[in-house]
Scaffold this active site. Structure first.
Site, short mmCIF file in Angstrom:
data_model
loop_
_atom_site.label_atom_id
_atom_site.label_comp_id
_atom_site.label_asym_id
_atom_site.label_seq_id
_atom_site.Cartn_x
_atom_site.Cartn_y
_atom_site.Cartn_z
N LYS A 88 0.86 -1.21 0.00
CA LYS A 88 0.00 0.00 0.00
C LYS A 88 0.89 1.25 0.00
O LYS A 88 0.77 2.14 0.85
CB LYS A 88 -0.95 0.01 1.19
N SER A 144 -11.53 -2.87 2.03
CA SER A 144 -12.56 -3.81 2.51
C SER A 144 -13.08 -3.49 3.91
O SER A 144 -14.09 -4.04 4.31
CB SER A 144 -11.98 -5.23 2.50
N GLN A 214 -13.84 -11.16 7.04
CA GLN A 214 -14.41 -9.80 7.08
C GLN A 214 -15.87 -9.77 6.62
O GLN A 214 -16.46 -8.69 6.52
CB GLN A 214 -13.58 -8.85 6.22
P1 XMP Z 1 -8.34 -11.77 5.54
O1 XMP Z 1 -7.73 -12.51 6.68
O2 XMP Z 1 -9.32 -10.72 5.98
O3 XMP Z 1 -7.09 -11.01 4.88
O4 XMP Z 1 -8.89 -12.68 4.47
C1 XMP Z 1 -7.20 -10.02 3.92
C2 XMP Z 1 -5.85 -9.58 3.48
O5 XMP Z 1 -5.97 -8.56 2.51
C3 XMP Z 1 -5.49 -7.32 3.05
N1 XMP Z 1 -6.53 -6.38 2.73
C4 XMP Z 1 -6.42 -5.49 1.78
N2 XMP Z 1 -5.42 -5.24 0.92
N3 XMP Z 1 -6.76 -3.58 -0.06
C5 XMP Z 1 -5.60 -4.28 0.02
O6 XMP Z 1 -4.69 -4.01 -0.76
C6 XMP Z 1 -7.80 -3.79 0.78
O7 XMP Z 1 -8.85 -3.18 0.69
C7 XMP Z 1 -7.61 -4.80 1.74
N4 XMP Z 1 -8.44 -5.30 2.66
C8 XMP Z 1 -7.72 -6.29 3.25
C9 XMP Z 1 -5.28 -7.50 4.52
O8 XMP Z 1 -4.22 -6.72 5.00
C10 XMP Z 1 -4.98 -8.97 4.57
O9 XMP Z 1 -3.63 -9.19 4.22
#
Ligand code: XMP
Length: 256
Positions: A88, A144, A214
Site C-alpha cells: 500500500k 474492505s 471480514q
Molecule cells: P483476511 O484474513 O481478511 O485477509 O482474508 C485479507 C488480506 O488482505 C489485506 N486487505 C487489503 N489489501 N486492499 C488491500 O490491498 C484492501 O482493501 C484490503 N483489505 C484487506 C489485509 O491486509 C490482509 O492481508
C-alpha cells in the site's frame, strides 16, 4: 509479458482465481524461524489451489525481506505461483521509488499502491520502476474495512471535469488511464465492485479481499465483477488449510 497477462495465464492454467494472503498474527520476533517454517508449510499446503500469494507487513516486519520473505517468494515461484507485495505504498516519489526497487529486487511480481498520493512525484516514479523491471502495479480503489467509506467512499469534485463523483470511481478511471495491472475493491462492498467493473470491464482486473473473516462472499464478489479473490485468515488459520483452500477454489469456479 505484463503482470496482468501473466496472472490471467497462471489462473487459467491452474484453474483457480484464489490469491492467498499469507498473514499470521503477532508472535515473539525471536521465534522468527518458527514463523518462517509455518508460512512455508501453509504456502505449500495451499499451493495447488491458488494462483498467487500476497504478502504484507505480517511477514516483512518479523522476517525481513532479503533472506526472509524472499525465501517464500522463491518457494512461490518454484510452485508456479505469482507473488504480490501488499505494501500500500503511500509516500513521496523518491521514497516510493526506493520501496518499489527493494520489493521488485526481492522478486515480487506486483506491488499494491495507494492512488491517494497522486501521479506527479507520487505514483509516476513507481510506474517507472515497475516498467524498468517488467513488474506489475495494483491500485487500491475501495478498501474492505468499514472506515473505507471515509476516504475511498467520499464524494469529491473531480479535478478534471469539476463534477461531483465518488472517490473510488475517480481511482477506477485513473487505473485505466495509468494502465494499472489491477485494482483492489473489497468483497465486503459488492455494489462498489459492480460500479468499478462498469468502468474497467475486463481491461483492468479487480482483486477482492475480505472474503470470509471480514464478511465478504465469493459468489457476490464474483458476480459483481471481481476477477481474483484474496483470502487470508480463513485459509491460514484453518486446521485443514489445504481443504479450505480447495473449498474456496471450487466455490469460486462455480460462480465464475
Ligand atoms: P483476511 O484474513 O481478511 O485477509 O482474508 C485479507 C488480506 O488482505 C489485506 N486487505 C487489503 N489489501 N486492499 C488491500 O490491498 C484492501 O482493501 C484490503 N483489505 C484487506 C489485509 O491486509 C490482509 O492481508
Amino acid at each position: 509479458m505484463s503482470f496482468k497477462i501473466r496472472m490471467a495465464e497462471v489462473s487459467r492454467k491452474r484453474q483457480t482465481n484464489i490469491v492467498l494472503a499469507l498473514d499470521f498474527p503477532f508472535q515473539n520476533p525471536k521465534e522468527r524461524e518458527k514463523l518462517l517454517a509455518r508460512a512455508q508449510s501453509i504456502l505449500d499446503l495451499a499451493s495447488p489451489h491458488i494462483c498467487a500469494v500476497k504478502i504484507n507487513h505480517h511477514l516483512t516486519l518479523p522476517l525481513g525481506i532479503f533472506d526472509g520473505v524472499q525465501i517464500l517468494v522463491n518457494q512461490a515461484r518454484q510452485a508456479g505461483l505469482l507473488t504480490i507485495m501488499d505494501g500500500k505504498v503511500n509516500d513521496i516519489g523518491a521514497t516510493n521509488q526506493t520501496i518499489a526497487e527493494y520489493y521488485y529486487e526481492a522478486g515480487f511480481d506486483a506491488l499494491i499502491v495507494n492512488p491517494f498520493i497522486g501521479w506527479e512525484e507520487g505514483l509516476k516514479p513507481i510506474f517507472e520502476v515497475a516498467g524498468k523491471h517488467g513488474r506489475g502495479i495494483i491500485l487500491l480503489t475501495y478498501m474492505s474495512h468499514k472506515g473505507a467509506v471515509e476516504g475511498y467512499g467520499q464524494t469529491v469534485i473531480d479535478g478534471e471535469n469539476r463534477l461531483e463523483v465518488k472517490q473510488y470511481l475517480v481511482f477506477a478511471h485513473k487505473a485505466l488511464k495509468y494502465k494499472a495491472d489491477g485494482v483492489v475493491v473489497g468483497a465486503t462492498a459488492p455494489d462498489k465492485i459492480r460500479e468499478v467493473y462498469q468502468i474497467l470491464g475486463s481491461t483492468v482486473p479487480i482483486y477482492s479481499p475480505g472474503i470470509g473473516a471480514q464478511g465478504g462472499e465469493i459468489s457476490a464478489a464474483t458476480k459483481a465483477g471481481a476477477s481474483y479473490l484474496i483470502v487470508g485468515r480463513e485459509i491460514v488459520q484453518a486446521p485443514d488449510a489445504a481443504g479450505v483452500a480447495e473449498k474456496f477454489k471450487l466455490s469460486a469456479r462455480k460462480t465464475t
